[in-house]
Design a protein around this motif. Sequence first.
Motif, PDB file in Angstrom:
ATOM      1  N   PRO A   1       1.096   9.084   3.606  1.00 57.67           N
ATOM      2  CA  PRO A   1       1.740   9.837   4.682  1.00 57.67           C
ATOM      3  C   PRO A   1       1.903   8.981   5.931  1.00 57.67           C
ATOM      4  CG  PRO A   1      -0.575  10.409   4.542  1.00 57.67           C
ATOM      5  CD  PRO A   1      -0.297   9.502   3.376  1.00 57.67           C
ATOM      6  N   SER A   2       2.851   9.361   6.766  1.00 58.74           N
ATOM      7  CA  SER A   2       3.053   8.690   8.049  1.00 58.74           C
ATOM      8  C   SER A   2       2.899   9.708   9.156  1.00 58.74           C
ATOM      9  CB  SER A   2       4.442   8.058   8.119  1.00 58.74           C
ATOM     10  OG  SER A   2       4.709   7.603   9.430  1.00 58.74           O
ATOM     11  N   PRO A   3       2.176   9.367  10.211  1.00 53.62           N
ATOM     12  CA  PRO A   3       1.982  10.323  11.312  1.00 53.62           C
ATOM     13  C   PRO A   3       3.261  10.618  12.075  1.00 53.62           C
ATOM     14  CG  PRO A   3       1.079   8.175  11.886  1.00 53.62           C
ATOM     15  CD  PRO A   3       1.447   8.111  10.421  1.00 53.62           C
ATOM     16  N   ILE A   4       4.306   9.816  11.877  1.00 55.05           N
ATOM     17  CA  ILE A   4       5.548  10.038  12.617  1.00 55.05           C
ATOM     18  C   ILE A   4       6.678  10.501  11.689  1.00 55.05           C
ATOM     19  CG2 ILE A   4       4.952   8.364  14.392  1.00 55.05           C
ATOM     20  CD1 ILE A   4       6.835   6.405  13.088  1.00 55.05           C
TER      21      ILE A   4
ATOM     22  N   HIS B   1       2.568   0.946  16.185  1.00 48.23           N
ATOM     23  CA  HIS B   1       2.927   2.125  16.988  1.00 48.23           C
ATOM     24  C   HIS B   1       3.268   3.350  16.132  1.00 48.23           C
ATOM     25  CE1 HIS B   1       7.467   1.458  16.901  1.00 48.23           C
ATOM     26  NE2 HIS B   1       7.040   0.267  16.555  1.00 48.23           N
ATOM     27  N   GLY B   2       2.330   3.690  15.232  1.00 43.87           N
ATOM     28  CA  GLY B   2       2.439   4.935  14.486  1.00 43.87           C
ATOM     29  C   GLY B   2       3.065   4.822  13.117  1.00 43.87           C
ATOM     30  N   HIS B   3       3.714   3.707  12.801  1.00 48.06           N
ATOM     31  CA  HIS B   3       4.290   3.527  11.481  1.00 48.06           C
ATOM     32  C   HIS B   3       3.190   3.241  10.457  1.00 48.06           C
ATOM     33  CE1 HIS B   3       8.505   3.588  12.701  1.00 48.06           C
ATOM     34  NE2 HIS B   3       8.158   2.859  13.747  1.00 48.06           N
ATOM     35  N   SER B   4       3.479   3.544   9.200  1.00 41.90           N
ATOM     36  CA  SER B   4       2.522   3.333   8.118  1.00 41.90           C
ATOM     37  C   SER B   4       2.715   1.956   7.507  1.00 41.90           C
ATOM     38  CB  SER B   4       2.680   4.409   7.038  1.00 41.90           C
ATOM     39  OG  SER B   4       1.959   4.055   5.876  1.00 41.90           O
ATOM     40  N   PHE B   5       1.721   1.088   7.670  1.00 39.93           N
ATOM     41  CA  PHE B   5       1.793  -0.237   7.049  1.00 39.93           C
ATOM     42  C   PHE B   5       1.906  -0.108   5.537  1.00 39.93           C
ATOM     43  CE2 PHE B   5      -0.319  -3.693   4.828  1.00 39.93           C
ATOM     44  CZ  PHE B   5       0.327  -4.811   5.337  1.00 39.93           C
ATOM     45  N   ALA B   6       1.135   0.811   4.953  1.00 37.69           N
ATOM     46  CA  ALA B   6       1.131   0.965   3.495  1.00 37.69           C
ATOM     47  C   ALA B   6       2.510   1.355   2.976  1.00 37.69           C
ATOM     48  CB  ALA B   6       0.091   2.011   3.085  1.00 37.69           C
ATOM     49  N   ARG B   7       3.207   2.218   3.692  1.00 38.47           N
ATOM     50  CA  ARG B   7       4.555   2.624   3.268  1.00 38.47           C
ATOM     51  C   ARG B   7       5.537   1.471   3.412  1.00 38.47           C
ATOM     52  NH1 ARG B   7       5.549   8.897   4.726  1.00 38.47           N
ATOM     53  NH2 ARG B   7       7.682   8.198   4.383  1.00 38.47           N
ATOM     54  N   TYR B   8       5.411   0.697   4.468  1.00 44.61           N
ATOM     55  CA  TYR B   8       6.282  -0.480   4.625  1.00 44.61           C
ATOM     56  C   TYR B   8       6.066  -1.445   3.458  1.00 44.61           C
ATOM     57  CZ  TYR B   8       8.130   0.356   9.338  1.00 44.61           C
ATOM     58  OH  TYR B   8       8.820   0.842  10.411  1.00 44.61           O
ATOM     59  N   LEU B   9       4.795  -1.672   3.102  1.00 40.63           N
ATOM     60  CA  LEU B   9       4.501  -2.603   2.018  1.00 40.63           C
ATOM     61  C   LEU B   9       5.024  -2.056   0.686  1.00 40.63           C
ATOM     62  CD1 LEU B   9       3.158  -5.253   1.201  1.00 40.63           C
ATOM     63  CD2 LEU B   9       1.017  -3.994   0.900  1.00 40.63           C
ATOM     64  N   ALA B  10       4.859  -0.753   0.483  1.00 39.96           N
ATOM     65  CA  ALA B  10       5.368  -0.147  -0.748  1.00 39.96           C
ATOM     66  C   ALA B  10       6.885  -0.272  -0.840  1.00 39.96           C
ATOM     67  CB  ALA B  10       4.947   1.319  -0.820  1.00 39.96           C
TER      68      ALA B  10
ATOM     69  N   ASP C   1      -5.220  -0.026  11.422  1.00 35.65           N
ATOM     70  CA  ASP C   1      -4.635   0.868  10.423  1.00 35.65           C
ATOM     71  C   ASP C   1      -3.782   0.119   9.409  1.00 35.65           C
ATOM     72  OD1 ASP C   1      -5.802   3.046  11.751  1.00 35.65           O
ATOM     73  OD2 ASP C   1      -4.066   3.273  13.072  1.00 35.65           O
ATOM     74  N   GLY C   2      -4.259  -1.066   9.004  1.00 39.50           N
ATOM     75  CA  GLY C   2      -3.552  -1.859   8.015  1.00 39.50           C
ATOM     76  C   GLY C   2      -2.669  -2.929   8.603  1.00 39.50           C
ATOM     77  N   TRP C   3      -2.245  -2.768   9.857  1.00 38.46           N
ATOM     78  CA  TRP C   3      -1.323  -3.732  10.461  1.00 38.46           C
ATOM     79  C   TRP C   3      -1.983  -5.084  10.720  1.00 38.46           C
ATOM     80  CZ3 TRP C   3       3.716  -3.207  10.385  1.00 38.46           C
ATOM     81  CH2 TRP C   3       4.239  -1.928  10.205  1.00 38.46           C
ATOM     82  N   GLU C   4      -3.318  -5.146  10.638  1.00 39.77           N
ATOM     83  CA  GLU C   4      -3.978  -6.440  10.748  1.00 39.77           C
ATOM     84  C   GLU C   4      -3.641  -7.330   9.549  1.00 39.77           C
ATOM     85  OE1 GLU C   4      -6.966  -3.422   9.081  1.00 39.77           O
ATOM     86  OE2 GLU C   4      -5.426  -3.502  10.646  1.00 39.77           O
ATOM     87  N   ASN C   5      -3.068  -6.744   8.488  1.00 39.07           N
ATOM     88  CA  ASN C   5      -2.655  -7.504   7.310  1.00 39.07           C
ATOM     89  C   ASN C   5      -1.196  -7.950   7.385  1.00 39.07           C
ATOM     90  OD1 ASN C   5      -5.191  -7.149   5.914  1.00 39.07           O
ATOM     91  ND2 ASN C   5      -4.593  -5.022   5.574  1.00 39.07           N
ATOM     92  N   ALA C   6      -0.503  -7.557   8.450  1.00 36.52           N
ATOM     93  CA  ALA C   6       0.884  -7.982   8.618  1.00 36.52           C
ATOM     94  C   ALA C   6       0.940  -9.420   9.135  1.00 36.52           C
ATOM     95  CB  ALA C   6       1.606  -7.046   9.588  1.00 36.52           C
TER      96      ALA C   6
END
Length: 396
Positions: free
Chosen positions: A100-103, A130-139, A164-169
């Motif tokens: 899920p994404s909070p936005i 800024h609220g986007h889902s890193f996991a969804r971007y990666l998927a 929230d995952g963005w440290e892996n970007a």
Amino acid sequence: MTAGPDTVSDIVRKLLPSMSRSLAEQFNLFRVMHHGTHEKQLSNVFAWLLEPDASHELGDTFQKIVLEHVNAGLNSERLLPASGYRVAQEVASPGVDGLPSPIGDDIADIVLSRPDGAIVIENFGTSDGHGHSFARYLALGMSGERPAAVVLLCQRRETQLLRDGWENAVVLTYGEVLSDLQAHVDRMPAWRRGHPDQDFFIRQMLEHFVEGPAAVNTEDTIAFLTTMCETGESARYGHRPRDLASQEFADLVAEHARRQLEDSRKLLADVKGALRTYARAVLMEQVNARIGEGPVERVVTRFVGKWEWCVELQRADTHPTIFLEFGPTAVVEQERVPDPLGLPDYSKLFVTHARLEGDGIKSIIQTEVSLAETLAGLSPDDTRLRDAVLAVAAES
């Protein structure tokens, strides 16, 4: 305080190179059009540069520059192809089960894709999801089981915002990729002669988005601030009212000097804000993991005037406070410490140590951390400030 003729002469002599560059606001088409004030506008420009068949007629040059930086931030076992990507903008990644994404629906700003690799780019002013889902971007990038990377393209790298995952970007700054592009076209005199409009556009883009809208860049402003400290004029930063202090200085060295005084004061405030954030998010934990006694309990910024450019590390029990200081405040401390530094570099941060009893400080050391690095954002892996703090703490 009124500066004498010798002082004024020294100020003008030292400041002349940077002042000559700031006599007037330089024309820039991005500033005239107010272009790039929204991330979508800037994403359009980067997508244009990334498109091999676009009117810049540089082919896949910018793709290769971006991929070189991306691969440098990836594990060597999963490097991506160097070019050959299709470019798309505003790509939705809704409906990924369990992500899920909070936005709501996540919309990636730019997606580079080919059958055997993809890059999903989020463009924002700072390195913040800024609220986007890193996991969804990666998927989204990995659809079809291809290797992929998620990239944060930003003007300022602020590592403490990565969560929230963005440290892996992979974090890329405008300065890194645009400077490489400019260096590339500088080596192509034939292209520049044949494409004067595109060449002008790229130079304007570099000047506006890397150096910012000010008439001088950060290096020039730091040079100005350093000279104010070295020539005994740094007390002006603590004068009240500020308008009067600025006008008095302007009377000495003309109107453009007033402008740089204000620019450098803003720079001091920006450094203070960045240093306070870093101290709370990173430095306090680094220090407390190593310090023997008197851990840091609070990070405080409470002073004004000549003491304003300071971040306090308040410690437990009776252990004396440690101060992170810079600019005019470092000048004041340098004048009152029992053992002053020989040739202080006021473009750097300083660490001072309060006395156990009475007023004053026990010692001052100059760190290797510059004001420019502080503004750009210090990495959590950077231990230079931690080591400096531990060094003065050991004197207790």
